[in-house]
Write an enzyme that holds these catalytic residues in place. Structure first.
Site, PDB file in Angstrom:
ATOM      1  N   ASP A  11       0.708  -1.205   0.062  1.00 24.74           N
ATOM      2  CA  ASP A  11       0.072   0.097  -0.092  1.00 24.74           C
ATOM      3  C   ASP A  11       0.786   1.194   0.011  1.00 24.74           C
ATOM      4  O   ASP A  11       2.171   1.143   0.324  1.00 24.74           O
ATOM      5  CB  ASP A  11      -0.729   0.035   1.134  1.00 24.74           C
ATOM      6  CG  ASP A  11      -1.628   1.168   1.419  1.00 24.74           C
ATOM      7  OD1 ASP A  11      -2.387   1.658   0.572  1.00 24.74           O
ATOM      8  OD2 ASP A  11      -1.676   1.648   2.429  1.00 24.74           O
ATOM      9  N   LEU A  12       0.359   2.520  -0.512  1.00 21.22           N
ATOM     10  CA  LEU A  12       1.290   3.598  -0.279  1.00 21.22           C
ATOM     11  C   LEU A  12       0.923   4.271   0.730  1.00 21.22           C
ATOM     12  O   LEU A  12       1.803   4.482   1.575  1.00 21.22           O
ATOM     13  CB  LEU A  12       0.752   4.311  -1.778  1.00 21.22           C
ATOM     14  CG  LEU A  12       1.421   5.732  -1.814  1.00 21.22           C
ATOM     15  CD1 LEU A  12       2.869   5.527  -2.055  1.00 21.22           C
ATOM     16  CD2 LEU A  12       0.953   6.552  -2.931  1.00 21.22           C
ATOM     17  N   ASP A  13      -0.195   4.970   0.969  1.00 26.85           N
ATOM     18  CA  ASP A  13      -0.543   5.885   2.103  1.00 26.85           C
ATOM     19  C   ASP A  13      -0.424   5.195   3.474  1.00 26.85           C
ATOM     20  O   ASP A  13      -1.156   4.186   3.512  1.00 26.85           O
ATOM     21  CB  ASP A  13      -1.769   6.597   1.882  1.00 26.85           C
ATOM     22  CG  ASP A  13      -2.210   7.169   0.571  1.00 26.85           C
ATOM     23  OD1 ASP A  13      -1.252   8.195   0.412  1.00 26.85           O
ATOM     24  OD2 ASP A  13      -3.172   7.020  -0.035  1.00 26.85           O
ATOM     25  N   THR A  19       1.358  10.047   4.021  1.00 26.98           N
ATOM     26  CA  THR A  19       0.455  10.887   3.452  1.00 26.98           C
ATOM     27  C   THR A  19      -1.008  10.867   4.257  1.00 26.98           C
ATOM     28  O   THR A  19      -1.666  11.984   3.960  1.00 26.98           O
ATOM     29  CB  THR A  19       0.011  10.579   1.946  1.00 26.98           C
ATOM     30  OG1 THR A  19      -0.074   8.928   1.931  1.00 26.98           O
ATOM     31  CG2 THR A  19       0.834  11.014   1.071  1.00 26.98           C
ATOM     32  N   LYS A  47      -8.778   5.593   6.168  1.00 24.31           N
ATOM     33  CA  LYS A  47      -7.830   4.846   5.780  1.00 24.31           C
ATOM     34  C   LYS A  47      -7.957   3.596   4.586  1.00 24.31           C
ATOM     35  O   LYS A  47      -8.660   2.535   5.187  1.00 24.31           O
ATOM     36  CB  LYS A  47      -6.881   4.335   6.978  1.00 24.31           C
ATOM     37  CG  LYS A  47      -6.124   5.476   7.680  1.00 24.31           C
ATOM     38  CD  LYS A  47      -5.167   5.172   8.461  1.00 24.31           C
ATOM     39  CE  LYS A  47      -4.510   6.451   9.266  1.00 24.31           C
ATOM     40  NZ  LYS A  47      -3.676   5.879  10.357  1.00 24.31           N
ATOM     41  N   GLY A  48      -7.411   3.793   3.460  1.00 26.47           N
ATOM     42  CA  GLY A  48      -7.546   2.714   2.579  1.00 26.47           C
ATOM     43  C   GLY A  48      -8.895   2.776   1.767  1.00 26.47           C
ATOM     44  O   GLY A  48      -9.107   2.252   1.069  1.00 26.47           O
ATOM     45  N   SER A 116      -2.558   0.496  -4.279  1.00 21.87           N
ATOM     46  CA  SER A 116      -3.114   1.820  -3.516  1.00 21.87           C
ATOM     47  C   SER A 116      -4.304   1.942  -4.292  1.00 21.87           C
ATOM     48  O   SER A 116      -4.745   2.105  -5.337  1.00 21.87           O
ATOM     49  CB  SER A 116      -2.076   2.797  -3.817  1.00 21.87           C
ATOM     50  OG  SER A 116      -2.712   4.090  -3.268  1.00 21.87           O
ATOM     51  N   ALA A 117      -5.217   2.498  -3.412  1.00 17.68           N
ATOM     52  CA  ALA A 117      -6.621   3.009  -3.961  1.00 17.68           C
ATOM     53  C   ALA A 117      -6.369   4.507  -4.225  1.00 17.68           C
ATOM     54  O   ALA A 117      -7.376   5.046  -5.011  1.00 17.68           O
ATOM     55  CB  ALA A 117      -7.360   2.984  -2.675  1.00 17.68           C
ATOM     56  N   SER A 118      -5.511   5.084  -4.036  1.00 12.35           N
ATOM     57  CA  SER A 118      -5.159   6.537  -4.352  1.00 12.35           C
ATOM     58  C   SER A 118      -5.115   6.876  -5.918  1.00 12.35           C
ATOM     59  O   SER A 118      -4.232   6.097  -6.471  1.00 12.35           O
ATOM     60  CB  SER A 118      -3.899   7.101  -3.757  1.00 12.35           C
ATOM     61  OG  SER A 118      -3.843   8.405  -4.152  1.00 12.35           O
ATOM     62  N   ASN A 120      -3.929   9.953  -6.540  1.00 14.58           N
ATOM     63  CA  ASN A 120      -2.790  10.617  -6.786  1.00 14.58           C
ATOM     64  C   ASN A 120      -1.475   9.916  -6.539  1.00 14.58           C
ATOM     65  O   ASN A 120      -0.425  10.569  -6.538  1.00 14.58           O
ATOM     66  CB  ASN A 120      -3.133  11.694  -5.649  1.00 14.58           C
ATOM     67  CG  ASN A 120      -4.382  12.589  -5.544  1.00 14.58           C
ATOM     68  OD1 ASN A 120      -4.289  13.259  -6.502  1.00 14.58           O
ATOM     69  ND2 ASN A 120      -5.019  12.489  -4.579  1.00 14.58           N
ATOM     70  N   LYS A 147     -10.901  -0.988  -1.941  1.00 12.99           N
ATOM     71  CA  LYS A 147     -10.519  -1.823  -0.601  1.00 12.99           C
ATOM     72  C   LYS A 147     -12.155  -1.652   0.395  1.00 12.99           C
ATOM     73  O   LYS A 147     -12.435  -0.461   0.514  1.00 12.99           O
ATOM     74  CB  LYS A 147      -9.524  -1.604   0.162  1.00 12.99           C
ATOM     75  CG  LYS A 147      -8.296  -1.682  -0.589  1.00 12.99           C
ATOM     76  CD  LYS A 147      -6.864  -1.284  -0.223  1.00 12.99           C
ATOM     77  CE  LYS A 147      -5.795  -0.959  -1.025  1.00 12.99           C
ATOM     78  NZ  LYS A 147      -4.497  -0.315  -0.481  1.00 12.99           N
ATOM     79  N   GLU A 171       0.158  -3.465   4.565  1.00 12.24           N
ATOM     80  CA  GLU A 171      -0.921  -2.401   4.722  1.00 12.24           C
ATOM     81  C   GLU A 171      -1.000  -1.640   6.128  1.00 12.24           C
ATOM     82  O   GLU A 171      -1.025  -2.570   7.149  1.00 12.24           O
ATOM     83  CB  GLU A 171      -2.205  -3.315   4.603  1.00 12.24           C
ATOM     84  CG  GLU A 171      -2.844  -3.200   3.385  1.00 12.24           C
ATOM     85  CD  GLU A 171      -3.549  -1.797   3.035  1.00 12.24           C
ATOM     86  OE1 GLU A 171      -3.547  -1.033   3.789  1.00 12.24           O
ATOM     87  OE2 GLU A 171      -3.808  -1.525   1.805  1.00 12.24           O
ATOM     88  N   ASP A 172      -1.659  -0.466   6.214  1.00 11.57           N
ATOM     89  CA  ASP A 172      -1.689   0.140   7.429  1.00 11.57           C
ATOM     90  C   ASP A 172      -3.134   0.266   7.757  1.00 11.57           C
ATOM     91  O   ASP A 172      -3.625   0.897   8.649  1.00 11.57           O
ATOM     92  CB  ASP A 172      -1.076   1.294   7.439  1.00 11.57           C
ATOM     93  CG  ASP A 172      -1.794   2.728   6.571  1.00 11.57           C
ATOM     94  OD1 ASP A 172      -2.205   2.147   5.201  1.00 11.57           O
ATOM     95  OD2 ASP A 172      -2.036   3.663   6.664  1.00 11.57           O
TER      96      ASP A 172
END
Ligand code: G6P
Ligand code: MG
Length: 215
Positions: A11-13, A19, A47-48, A116-118, A120, A147, A171-172
Site C-alpha cells: 500500500d502507499l499511504d 500521506t 484509511k484505505g 493503492s486506492a489513491s 494521486n 478496498k 498495509e496500514d
C-alpha cells in the site's frame, strides 16, 4: 499458514509515506467549513477507503446530506488542498527502511508491486522518486472497486504473474488487510496492532524488518 513470499505488494499511504496526515488535514478543513469537527480517531475509518467513500463517511459523521453534484464539488476541493500538500513532499518523507527493504527483496528475486486506492499515487511516487522500485503499479486510476474489495491486489498479482497465495501485502488500513485476505494473500500490518488485529503479523514499520533480518 507459512507462505513463500514470491511477491510483496505495498500500500502507499501509511506504508511508504505518511500521506494519511495530509488526507486528515484536508478532510478536517472540509468538515470545519461545514461546521463540524473531524478527529484523528474518525480518520482511521478513512484509511484505505476511496475518495468518494471517504466523503460519505465524513458526511455521516457530520450528519449532513448533499446531492451528487455538491458531493463531487466537495471531493474536488478536498483533493485540491491535498495536492497542495503533496506538491511540497520529497524523498525525505519516505518512512525509514522502505527503500532498503524494497531494494533488499528485489535483489533476492522477489517481485514488488504498489497496490493503492489513491488516484494521486502517480504524483506521489514521482515526488518521492521511488517508481523504479516497483515492477508493477496498480492505483485508484485502474480499479473500479475500492478496498476492502480485493480487486487492486488481485490485479497486481495478475500483472506480476504470481499466484495470490504467494503474495504478501503490506498495509496500514483495516480495509486493506481485509482486501488482502479476501484475495487469498498473507498480510503484514504496518502500524497499531490493536487496530490491525486481523493482520497475520503487525510491525511498527518496514524499518523493523531490516533490523530483524540482520539479527
Ligand atoms: C488511500 C488512502 C485513503 C484515500 C484513498 C484515495 O487508500 O488511505 O485515505 O481516501 O487512498 O486517495 P486519493 O488520493 O485518490 O484521494
Ligand atoms: Mg494506507
Amino acid at each position: 499458514m507459512i507462505r513463500e513470499m514470491r511477491a510483496a505488494i505495498f500500500d502507499l499511504d501509511g506504508v511508504i509515506v505518511d500521506t494519511a496526515k495530509y488526507h486528515y488535514l484536508a478532510w478536517k478543513r472540509l468538515a470545519n467549513e461545514y461546521g463540524f469537527d473531524f478527529t484523528e480517531a474518525d480518520n482511521e475509518r478513512l484509511k484505505g477507503v476511496s475518495r468518494v467513500q471517504s466523503l460519505e463517511i465524513l458526511l455521516e459523521i457530520g450528519g449532513l446530506t448533499f446531492d451528487n453534484a455538491a458531493k463531487a464539488q466537495m471531493a474536488a476541493r478536498k483533493n485540491e488542498w491535498y495536492i497542495d500538500y503533496i506538491h511540497h513532499m520529497d524523498a525525505s518523507e519516505i518512512f525509514p527502511g522502505v527503500i532498503e527493504y524494497l531494494q533488499r527483496i528485489r535483489v533476492r528475486g522477489i517481485k514488488t508491486a504498489l497496490g493503492s486506492a489513491s488516484r494521486n499515487a502517480p504524483l506521489i511516487l514521482e515526488r518521492l522518486g521511488v517508481s523504479a522500485l516497483f515492477d508493477v503499479i496498480v492505483d485508484g486510476n485502474q480499479v473500479t472497486k475500492a478496498k476492502p474489495d480485493p480487486e487492486v491486489f488481485l490485479r497486481a498479482a495478475d500483472e506480476l504473474g504470481i499466484p495470490p497465495a504467494s503474495c504478501i501485502v503490506f498495509e496500514d488500513a483495516e480495509a486493506g488487510i481485509e482486501a488482502a485476505h479476501r484475495a487469498g494473500m498473507g498480510t503484514v500490518g504496518i502500524g497499531n496492532s490493536y487496530i490491525l488485529k486481523e493482520a497475520d503479523i503487525v510491525l511498527p514499520g518496514l524499518f523493523e524488518l531490516i533490523v530483524i533480518s540482520v539479527c
